[in-house]
Motif scaffolding. Sequence first.
Motif, short mmCIF file in Angstrom:
data_model
loop_
_atom_site.label_atom_id
_atom_site.label_comp_id
_atom_site.label_asym_id
_atom_site.label_seq_id
_atom_site.Cartn_x
_atom_site.Cartn_y
_atom_site.Cartn_z
N THR A 172 0.82 -1.22 0.00
CA THR A 172 0.00 0.00 0.00
C THR A 172 0.85 1.26 0.00
O THR A 172 0.37 2.31 -0.44
CB THR A 172 -0.94 0.01 1.22
OG1 THR A 172 -0.19 -0.24 2.42
CG2 THR A 172 -2.02 -1.06 1.08
N ILE A 185 1.41 1.76 -3.59
CA ILE A 185 0.16 2.21 -4.22
C ILE A 185 -0.07 3.69 -3.91
O ILE A 185 -0.41 4.47 -4.80
CB ILE A 185 -1.03 1.36 -3.73
CG1 ILE A 185 -0.84 -0.11 -4.17
CG2 ILE A 185 -2.35 1.91 -4.26
CD1 ILE A 185 -1.85 -1.05 -3.56
N PHE A 225 0.50 5.22 -7.31
CA PHE A 225 1.80 4.64 -7.68
C PHE A 225 2.84 5.72 -7.97
O PHE A 225 3.72 5.54 -8.82
CB PHE A 225 1.66 3.74 -8.91
CG PHE A 225 0.79 2.53 -8.73
CD1 PHE A 225 1.13 1.53 -7.83
CD2 PHE A 225 -0.38 2.38 -9.48
CE1 PHE A 225 0.33 0.41 -7.67
CE2 PHE A 225 -1.18 1.26 -9.33
CZ PHE A 225 -0.84 0.27 -8.42
N LEU A 236 -6.67 4.25 -6.08
CA LEU A 236 -7.00 3.37 -7.21
C LEU A 236 -8.35 3.75 -7.81
O LEU A 236 -8.49 3.91 -9.02
CB LEU A 236 -7.03 1.91 -6.75
CG LEU A 236 -5.67 1.22 -6.53
CD1 LEU A 236 -5.84 -0.02 -5.67
CD2 LEU A 236 -5.04 0.85 -7.86
#
Length: 205
Positions: free
Chosen positions: A21, A24, A43, A90
């Motif tokens: 994470t 991410i 990212f 995301l």
Amino acid sequence: MDRFTSLTGPACPMEQSNLNTDQILPARYLKWTRAMDIGKVLFHDLRFDAEGKEKPDFPLNKPAWRNAKIVVGARNFGCGSSREAAVYALYDYGIRCVIAPSFGDIFSGNAVQNGLLTAIVADEEAVEIMGSLKRMPELPITVDVEQQTIVCGNRIYHFAIDPVRRMRLLNGWDDIALTENYRDRIVAFKEKDQSQRPWAVPRVD
């Protein structure tokens, strides 16, 4: 939360195992609100170099996958810390589904809370799907939550998902909506419980 029944769209392969994470969504962006477009730092340290320029080799920077709705990953996607903001990043980028052989448990829980599907397939199936996408970058994928299927080219794969999480996605239920669905049972239980209680004995000081 919007219902999730099926989705067809571009899919981006990410072959890195144990994508955590912090990768991410780097920790320094945890103070960002969703109003600040948190999806643009998804990212970040993998997508951009020290000068803020895109790294051309990172999958989401490639033209065919820049607008991906689906990510196909490797084992243990979303491991590490429990930051829910990784799911926000995301989702706000436009990703609605991640397909992988396994996920971090907390990440999966956070995902369903926000309408993001985590579809579990076998290791060899994930490798096969990613191989198809690398050979044919423009190939769309169709994910069907009701049927629990993934259509990639002329292949159909079946994915696993917790039944309660599947039900929540299909109905668009967050925690409150899920509880509301059991209102009648909760009321009946409380009424039964109260009817079976003995009369209270008066307290004597």
